[in-house]
Design an enzyme around this catalytic site. Sequence first.
Site: not given
Length: 280
Positions: A31, A34, A37
Amino acid sequence: MQKIDKIAEMSAAAKAIRESGKRIAFLPTLGALHAGHANLIRLARLQADVVVVSAFVNPLQFGPSEDFLKYPRTAVSDALLAEREGADILFTPAQEEMFPRGFSTHVLEEVISKPLCSITRPVLFRGVLTCWLKLFNIVQPHVVMIGEKDPQQIAVVRKAIGDLLLPVEVVTGAVVRDVDGLAVSARNNYLTPTQREEALAVYGALKRAKEMVESGVKSADRIVAEVTHIMSAKRRLRVIYISVVDRNTMDALREIVPGNCLMAISYWVDEVKLTDNVLL
C-alpha cells in the site's frame, strides 16, 4: 476498477480471467502507493490484459522493533492512484484472512536472502516470500511486477520462483526518483526537510560511484571507500551497509563487472531506514 477484499472473490475473479484466455500481471505492494508503483502499473499494462494490484501491509516481513504499526495506510489515495494508472483490480485482503490465528507455514530462501538487508532484518524475506506465494496462489498471475528499488527482493523472488517451478515471469521497473534525486519510497514521508536534505547525499554518492566506474575504476573497495567518505560527512546518516554485488546472486564483488553489478546501500537518517542502489 474493481475493488476486492475477500480471498475467495479474488480467486474466483482470477480463475474467470484465466479461463477467458487473458493474461494477468500482478503488482504486490504494502500500500501507500507512490510514483514507483504508478510506473510499475503502467509497465504492467504492456505485459498483460488484466492488471491486479494488491495493497496489504504484510505483518510477516516486519520485525518486532520495526515500523509495522506506523507504516502508512492510505486506502483512499491508493485506490485513486491505482485507478488513474489503469489497474483493473485492487485487492485489499484483511490480515485475519491472510494470516489467521494458528497460521504456521513459512517459505524461506537460504542463500541469496542471507546478506545485505537480512543482516538487520532477519525476517524480511521469509515474510515476503510467504506472503507473496500465498498471493500468487490467490491471484494466479502470469507475470509479477517488482521495482528495481529493491534489487535483493528481485533476486530472492526470482530464485524462489525458479526453485519451486512457479509459472510466473518476473518483470522489473527502474528506480523512480523525485525531482531532487531521492529514490521514491513510502518511508520518505517520515523525513523532515532537514533529514531529506541529508539523505540526498546518498544519491550524490551513488552518482559518484557510477562516474568512477565510467572513468575506468575497477576496484570495488575503492568505490565503497569513496561513497562511505561522502556519506560520513552528513551527521544524520548512519550506514547499515554499502556493498558492490552481483545483481543476480547478491554476492559481494572485489572487481567491477560493468552492467552485471550494482552498488547497494542501506542507511539510517536518524530513525528512518532507507535503501538505494545504482547499476554500475
